[in-house]
Enzyme design. Structure first.
Site, PDB file in Angstrom:
ATOM      1  N   VAL A  74       3.181   0.351   4.359  1.00 18.13           N
ATOM      2  CA  VAL A  74       2.347   1.170   5.175  1.00 18.13           C
ATOM      3  C   VAL A  74       1.087   0.574   5.408  1.00 18.13           C
ATOM      4  CG1 VAL A  74       3.706   3.385   4.720  1.00 18.13           C
ATOM      5  CG2 VAL A  74       1.416   2.845   3.429  1.00 18.13           C
ATOM      6  N   THR A  75       0.320   0.880   6.606  1.00 17.93           N
ATOM      7  CA  THR A  75       1.048   1.471   7.642  1.00 17.93           C
ATOM      8  C   THR A  75       1.358   0.202   8.706  1.00 17.93           C
ATOM      9  OG1 THR A  75      -0.962   1.671   9.057  1.00 17.93           O
ATOM     10  CG2 THR A  75      -0.205   3.510   7.928  1.00 17.93           C
ATOM     11  N   ASP A 100       0.934  -1.356  -0.149  1.00 18.94           N
ATOM     12  CA  ASP A 100      -0.029  -0.078  -0.114  1.00 18.94           C
ATOM     13  C   ASP A 100       0.780   1.387  -0.106  1.00 18.94           C
ATOM     14  OD1 ASP A 100      -1.832  -1.870   0.076  1.00 18.94           O
ATOM     15  OD2 ASP A 100      -2.701  -1.250   2.012  1.00 18.94           O
ATOM     16  N   LYS A 149      -6.544  -4.901  -2.956  1.00 19.13           N
ATOM     17  CA  LYS A 149      -7.179  -5.575  -1.878  1.00 19.13           C
ATOM     18  C   LYS A 149      -8.362  -4.482  -1.275  1.00 19.13           C
ATOM     19  CE  LYS A 149      -3.485  -4.246   1.279  1.00 19.13           C
ATOM     20  NZ  LYS A 149      -4.295  -3.209   2.501  1.00 19.13           N
ATOM     21  N   GLU A 153      -4.570  -0.775  -1.531  1.00 22.32           N
ATOM     22  CA  GLU A 153      -5.907  -0.738  -0.671  1.00 22.32           C
ATOM     23  C   GLU A 153      -6.825   0.064  -1.652  1.00 22.32           C
ATOM     24  OE1 GLU A 153      -5.775   0.300   3.516  1.00 22.32           O
ATOM     25  OE2 GLU A 153      -7.959   0.399   3.414  1.00 22.32           O
ATOM     26  N   CYS A 162      -2.041  -2.149   7.876  1.00 24.83           N
ATOM     27  CA  CYS A 162      -2.294  -3.065   6.913  1.00 24.83           C
ATOM     28  C   CYS A 162      -0.995  -4.039   6.927  1.00 24.83           C
ATOM     29  CB  CYS A 162      -2.245  -2.597   5.477  1.00 24.83           C
ATOM     30  SG  CYS A 162      -3.863  -1.587   5.444  1.00 24.83           S
ATOM     31  N   LYS A 198      -7.692  -4.325   4.887  1.00 27.98           N
ATOM     32  CA  LYS A 198      -6.364  -4.295   5.439  1.00 27.98           C
ATOM     33  C   LYS A 198      -5.290  -5.367   5.344  1.00 27.98           C
ATOM     34  CE  LYS A 198      -8.340  -0.201   6.997  1.00 27.98           C
ATOM     35  NZ  LYS A 198      -8.229   0.886   5.895  1.00 27.98           N
ATOM     36  N   GLN A 244       8.301 -12.837  22.092  1.00 28.34           N
ATOM     37  CA  GLN A 244       7.764 -14.070  22.423  1.00 28.34           C
ATOM     38  C   GLN A 244       8.379 -15.047  21.690  1.00 28.34           C
ATOM     39  OE1 GLN A 244       3.640 -14.566  23.309  1.00 28.34           O
ATOM     40  NE2 GLN A 244       3.283 -12.556  22.815  1.00 28.34           N
TER      41      GLN A 244
HETATM   42  N1  TIU Z   1      -2.630   0.510   4.114  1.00 28.38           N
HETATM   43  C1  TIU Z   1      -3.155   0.671   5.503  1.00 28.38           C
HETATM   44  O1  TIU Z   1      -2.443   0.743   6.551  1.00 28.38           O
HETATM   45  N2  TIU Z   1      -4.258   1.294   5.544  1.00 28.38           N
HETATM   46  C2  TIU Z   1      -4.736   2.231   6.370  1.00 28.38           C
HETATM   47  O2  TIU Z   1      -5.862   2.622   6.507  1.00 28.38           O
HETATM   48  N3  TIU Z   1      -3.914   2.315   7.496  1.00 28.38           N
HETATM   49  C3  TIU Z   1      -4.161   3.447   8.355  1.00 28.38           C
HETATM   50  O3  TIU Z   1      -3.094   3.442   9.316  1.00 28.38           O
HETATM   51  N4  TIU Z   1      -5.131   4.119   8.477  1.00 28.38           N
END
Ligand code: TIU
Length: 236
Positions: free
Chosen positions: A160-161, A27, A132, A75, A165, A135, A205
């Site tokens: 990200v993020t 993403d 996709k 996304e 995701c 997430k 862990q």
């Molecule tokens: N790709 C992804 O992480 N989508 C999000 O909406 N991330 C946020 O941190 N909002």
């Protein structure tokens, strides 16, 4: 070499098997990284994510050089939003919702300028791009088939993020039996504390979800893989 090692990975050295490893780039879209997109509409400072671009560009270049396939995800949703559940559409208090007109076209809608990947990390011919709606990169996508067809067992995960995701995808991948290494300077969060804790949670862990490592060590390991001519063209 048929496999190499990220020796400084946490919590233990990580094996990178030639021909079975892919680089997953999650993403890295304008809507998350540029002002005026979905990320900013949620109240975030998008500059927090931009530090990922440079190290990730170097890692992508090393993967291509080593014959490790690069798989990109985006996304986003169909223009009629039929693949966007109301729970997602209505969540939070965004200044602009998914599908609203934004600075780069309709926000998080497939085919719009903002939905596509930033120029610096643009896919090259032959690389797979997975669209996709969720997430996680496995939910309602063809990613499982793509990985199985290519014999991939091991994922180097970036994008990200970190806590949204990337985490969702790594958790999905774990439950499907993939070995995951999250590249610490090639994932980004709008929140510094989520970045730190998100990475810690992966490797805690004894590696409950996988491994973490900075990109320098991963690039060293990639360079030790000897790409065969066949692997060089083994883009999926
Ligand atoms: N790709 C992804 O992480 N989508 C999000 O909406 N991330 C946020 O941190 N909002």
């Amino acid at each position: 070499m048929s496999e190499s090692y990220v020796s400084g990975a946490s919590p233990t050295p990580f094996t990178v098997p030639a021909g079975k490893t892919a680089l997953l780039v999650i993403d890295m879209q304008r809507d998350f990284l540029l002002p005026g997109g979905f990320g900013e509409s949620l109240g975030n400072d998008v500059n927090m994510l931009r530090s990922v671009i440079e190290p990730l560009a170097a890692l992508i270049a090393a993967a291509r050089e080593s014959g490790v396939p690069v798989i990109h995800t985006r996304e986003g949703h169909l223009p009629d939003l039929s693949d966007c559940p109301p729970a997602k559409l209505n969540r939070g208090m965004p200044s602009q919702r998914i599908g609203d007109p934004g600075e780069f076209g309709r926000i998080l809608i497939r085919g719009e300028y903002g939905h596509d990947i930033v120029d610096e990390l643009a896919p090259i011919d032959g690389e797979t791009v997975i669209d996709k709606p969720g997430k996680g990169a496995f939910y309602a996508t063809e990613l499982t088939e793509v990985l199985e067809d290519a014999g991939i067992t091991t994922l180097l995960v970036t994008g990200v993020t970190t806590e949204v995701c990337v985490h969702t995808t790594v958790r999905e991948a774990n439950d499907r039996g993939y070995e995951c290494l999250v590249v610490s300077d090639c994932v980004g969060s709008y929140f510094p504390e989520f970045q730190r804790v998100g990475l810690d949670m992966i490797a805690a862990q004894g590696g409950i979800f996988g491994w973490t490592s900075p990109s320098d060590d991963v690039i060293d390991a990639l360079r030790e893989l000897t790409p065969s001519p066949a692997l060089h063209t083994n883009r999926i």
